[in-house]
Structures are given as C-alpha cells and as structure tokens.
Design a protein around this motif. Structure first.
Motif, PDB file in Angstrom:
ATOM      1  N   LEU A   1       0.822  -1.212   0.000  1.00  0.00           N
ATOM      2  CA  LEU A   1       0.000   0.000   0.000  1.00  0.00           C
ATOM      3  C   LEU A   1       0.856   1.262   0.000  1.00  0.00           C
ATOM      4  O   LEU A   1       0.483   2.270  -0.602  1.00  0.00           O
ATOM      5  CB  LEU A   1      -0.939  -0.007   1.208  1.00  0.00           C
ATOM      6  N   VAL A   2       2.008   1.205   0.666  1.00  0.00           N
ATOM      7  CA  VAL A   2       2.909   2.366   0.679  1.00  0.00           C
ATOM      8  C   VAL A   2       3.471   2.598  -0.723  1.00  0.00           C
ATOM      9  O   VAL A   2       3.531   3.732  -1.216  1.00  0.00           O
ATOM     10  CB  VAL A   2       4.041   2.158   1.701  1.00  0.00           C
TER      11      VAL A   2
ATOM     12  N   ALA B   1      -0.340   2.702 -12.024  1.00  0.00           N
ATOM     13  CA  ALA B   1       0.258   2.725 -10.685  1.00  0.00           C
ATOM     14  C   ALA B   1       0.144   1.354 -10.027  1.00  0.00           C
ATOM     15  O   ALA B   1       1.055   0.912  -9.307  1.00  0.00           O
ATOM     16  CB  ALA B   1      -0.427   3.785  -9.818  1.00  0.00           C
ATOM     17  N   GLY B   2      -0.967   0.659 -10.269  1.00  0.00           N
ATOM     18  CA  GLY B   2      -1.125  -0.683  -9.730  1.00  0.00           C
ATOM     19  C   GLY B   2      -0.136  -1.664 -10.322  1.00  0.00           C
ATOM     20  O   GLY B   2       0.432  -2.505  -9.602  1.00  0.00           O
ATOM     21  N   VAL B   3       0.112  -1.575 -11.627  1.00  0.00           N
ATOM     22  CA  VAL B   3       1.087  -2.463 -12.274  1.00  0.00           C
ATOM     23  C   VAL B   3       2.481  -2.233 -11.705  1.00  0.00           C
ATOM     24  O   VAL B   3       3.216  -3.188 -11.399  1.00  0.00           O
ATOM     25  CB  VAL B   3       1.077  -2.238 -13.800  1.00  0.00           C
ATOM     26  N   LEU B   4       2.875  -0.972 -11.542  1.00  0.00           N
ATOM     27  CA  LEU B   4       4.189  -0.663 -10.981  1.00  0.00           C
ATOM     28  C   LEU B   4       4.316  -1.183  -9.553  1.00  0.00           C
ATOM     29  O   LEU B   4       5.361  -1.726  -9.164  1.00  0.00           O
ATOM     30  CB  LEU B   4       4.432   0.848 -11.015  1.00  0.00           C
ATOM     31  N   THR B   5       3.265  -1.040  -8.779  1.00  0.00           N
ATOM     32  CA  THR B   5       3.300  -1.495  -7.392  1.00  0.00           C
ATOM     33  C   THR B   5       3.410  -3.010  -7.320  1.00  0.00           C
ATOM     34  O   THR B   5       4.235  -3.552  -6.568  1.00  0.00           O
ATOM     35  CB  THR B   5       2.029  -1.036  -6.652  1.00  0.00           C
ATOM     36  N   ILE B   6       2.587  -3.716  -8.085  1.00  0.00           N
ATOM     37  CA  ILE B   6       2.637  -5.175  -8.090  1.00  0.00           C
ATOM     38  C   ILE B   6       3.992  -5.671  -8.568  1.00  0.00           C
ATOM     39  O   ILE B   6       4.563  -6.624  -8.028  1.00  0.00           O
ATOM     40  CB  ILE B   6       1.514  -5.747  -8.987  1.00  0.00           C
ATOM     41  N   GLY B   7       4.536  -5.012  -9.596  1.00  0.00           N
ATOM     42  CA  GLY B   7       5.834  -5.415 -10.108  1.00  0.00           C
ATOM     43  C   GLY B   7       6.941  -5.277  -9.076  1.00  0.00           C
ATOM     44  O   GLY B   7       7.760  -6.182  -8.897  1.00  0.00           O
TER      45      GLY B   7
ATOM     46  N   ILE C   1      -6.768  -5.137  -3.362  1.00  0.00           N
ATOM     47  CA  ILE C   1      -6.608  -4.209  -2.234  1.00  0.00           C
ATOM     48  C   ILE C   1      -6.083  -2.856  -2.700  1.00  0.00           C
ATOM     49  O   ILE C   1      -6.457  -1.807  -2.167  1.00  0.00           O
ATOM     50  CB  ILE C   1      -5.671  -4.828  -1.184  1.00  0.00           C
ATOM     51  N   LEU C   2      -5.204  -2.866  -3.722  1.00  0.00           N
ATOM     52  CA  LEU C   2      -4.597  -1.610  -4.180  1.00  0.00           C
ATOM     53  C   LEU C   2      -5.630  -0.635  -4.720  1.00  0.00           C
ATOM     54  O   LEU C   2      -5.403   0.574  -4.721  1.00  0.00           O
ATOM     55  CB  LEU C   2      -3.548  -1.904  -5.254  1.00  0.00           C
TER      56      LEU C   2
ATOM     57  N   GLY D   1      -8.340  -1.243 -10.546  1.00  0.00           N
ATOM     58  CA  GLY D   1      -8.905  -2.508 -10.101  1.00  0.00           C
ATOM     59  C   GLY D   1     -10.229  -2.341  -9.394  1.00  0.00           C
ATOM     60  O   GLY D   1     -10.861  -1.272  -9.410  1.00  0.00           O
ATOM     61  N   ILE D   2     -10.644  -3.407  -8.740  1.00  0.00           N
ATOM     62  CA  ILE D   2     -11.987  -3.483  -8.181  1.00  0.00           C
ATOM     63  C   ILE D   2     -12.078  -2.949  -6.756  1.00  0.00           C
ATOM     64  O   ILE D   2     -13.165  -2.813  -6.195  1.00  0.00           O
ATOM     65  CB  ILE D   2     -12.469  -4.954  -8.221  1.00  0.00           C
ATOM     66  N   GLY D   3     -10.944  -2.619  -6.137  1.00  0.00           N
ATOM     67  CA  GLY D   3     -10.951  -2.189  -4.746  1.00  0.00           C
ATOM     68  C   GLY D   3     -11.656  -0.859  -4.520  1.00  0.00           C
ATOM     69  O   GLY D   3     -12.393  -0.695  -3.543  1.00  0.00           O
ATOM     70  N   ALA D   4     -11.455   0.094  -5.442  1.00  0.00           N
ATOM     71  CA  ALA D   4     -12.070   1.413  -5.272  1.00  0.00           C
ATOM     72  C   ALA D   4     -13.594   1.348  -5.323  1.00  0.00           C
ATOM     73  O   ALA D   4     -14.266   1.899  -4.434  1.00  0.00           O
ATOM     74  CB  ALA D   4     -11.527   2.380  -6.328  1.00  0.00           C
TER      75      ALA D   4
END
Length: 268
Positions: free
Chosen positions: A127-128, A143-149, A215-216, A223-226
């Motif tokens: 999350l950070v 941003a989600g792809v970069l975070t997961i990567g 969750i992201l 994704g589906i979290g928002a």
C-alpha cells in the motif's frame, strides 16, 4: 511390547522444554489479547454485518452481469490485467537480481549488497508503494502495475536465489573447467535446470498478486478495490455483494488453475 514401543519409552523426555515453550506461547497469547477490545462492538455493528450478509445473498445482478466499464466483469478483468502485468514485470526483473544475489555465482560483496537491496524492497508494504506511485504516475491501473511489479521482485528474487544456491555445484565446476564465462554458465547450465521452478514460483506469486491488486484499488491504483470501498461507504450492500461474489469466484478459478499448472510443472 514391540521394539518400536520400547524405543519410544526409552527415548529421553523433554518435559522442561515442552513446558517452557507452552508457557511462552500462553504468555504471548495473553499479551496479544490485551490489544483486543470489544467495547466498540454494539448493535449498529451487528446491523451492518447483517446488511452485508443480505447484500451478498441479494446482489445487484445488473452490476454483476453487465458489460459496462462500471460493471463487476470489467473491473475483474482490469484487476486480473494489473496482477498479470505486474507479475510479469516482477518476474523478468527478479531473474538478474537473483543471480546477482546468489553467493555461489557472484562475488560475496556483490551478492551481499544485492541481498540488502532485496530486503529493503520487501520491507515496505504494497500500500505504501501504491501511494508513492500514485503521486508519480497518477491514480489508475498503471500505478497498480508498478506497485505489483516492485512488490513481486522482493519475494520472487528471494525464492529464485534459494533455488540457484541449491544447485549442484558440480555443474558449475565442470563448465568452469572448460572455460565457460559466467554468462555462459547461467545461460546454458543453470537456466535450463531452473526454468520450471521459476515458472512455478511465478504462478504462485500471480495468485497472491490477484489479492493485492484487489486491495490496491482502495488507494486509487486501479482494479476493483475502489468501487468496493465506495459501495461500502455509501451503504450499498447489494453492490458490495455483487463485487464480493465476482471477486471470490475469480480468485477461486485462478487458484484452481494455478495449482493445476504448478503441480504439472513440478511433476514434469
């Protein structure tokens, strides 16, 4: 009395060790309970829980089965894409980092510095990273792809390193004796042996990333979290039920498929 029973009776008893470990576990359990408080649990909380259950039992079918950009199906596809691309980026970047961190291939100072970098990457929660990348690239799936990567690199590199260091050293010694360079040893002597294991670990990480990608969305990383958190904040429990049903079904399908594929790779 059989021989095995006699051996079991004659074996030393570690009563002191067992009692010590039991006492430590009980003390830690009692200390952990001190952080649990039920004073905020009231009738409103129970009513909300019942409303959530009603929403799951009576989901919004239009939201669940439509094909618009606000539908559950579209959001699940977007979440899967974020998890897949992030896992792919992490897996590709993890391979050179893993070889740099393997002490049986690289000099120990280089391996130690790379390991420190990987530990630093694993220390920071996803999350950070998501919040930081949102500031850099703006909210959305990228941003989600970069975070997961980036979060995948920490785990995958560690498991890759463990696999590399457990290789038979005779293979490396034989290749060294015929004058192979470090790159040639990695390309022709190590990667063919590790490919199926690397792929199995990557599939397992993709299974984990599906949950992280969900969750992201809570912090705006696609994704589906928002939509899920918006529906909960608006007390639209039927929409919450639709999103949860779709998410559970998708994760179960991916987990079933990944387990089948991983077992096939391990068994050959």
């Amino acid at each position: 009395m059989t021989t095995i029973e006699k051996q079991l009776l004659a074996s030393p008893r570690n009563h002191r060790y067992v009692l010590t470990v039991t006492a430590i576990v009980l003390i830690l359990f009692a200390w952990s309970l001190s952080a649990v408080s039920f004073k905020d649990v009231n009738q409103n909380g129970l009513a909300i829980a019942l409303n959530i259950l009603r929403g799951i039992v009576h989901p919004d079918l239009d939201l669940l089965f439509s094909v618009s950009k606000q539908s559950v199906l579209y959001l699940l596809v977007q979440t899967t894409a974020i998890a897949f691309l992030g896992t792919l980026v992490g897996a590709v970047l993890s391979v050179p980092l893993a070889f740099l961190a393997a002490s049986n291939i690289m000099p120990k100072p280089i391996a130690w510095l790379t390991r420190m970098l990987l530990i630093l990457i694993r220390t920071i929660p996803a999350l950070v990273y998501g919040l930081m990348f949102i500031r850099v690239s703006g909210p959305g799936p990228f941003a989600g792809v970069l975070t997961i990567g980036l979060t995948s690199i920490g785990m995958l590199s560690k498991l890759y390193v463990d696999a590399i260091e457990e290789l038979d050293k005779k293979v490396l010694e034989s290749m060294t004796s015929i004058g192979c360079t470090t790159f040639e040893k990695i390309r022709y002597g190590i990667i063919p042996q590790l490919f199926s294991l690397f792929l199995s670990v990557t599939i397992y990480r993709f299974d984990m990333n599906m949950r992280e990608a969900s969750i992201l969305g809570l912090v705006g990383a696609g994704g589906i979290g928002a939509p899920l958190i918006f529906a909960m904040n608006s007390y639209k429990w039927n929409q919450v039920g639709s999103i949860l049903i779709g998410l559970v079904i998708l994760i179960l399908l991916i987990e079933w498929f990944s387990n089948k594929l991983r077992s096939k790779l391990v068994q050959g």
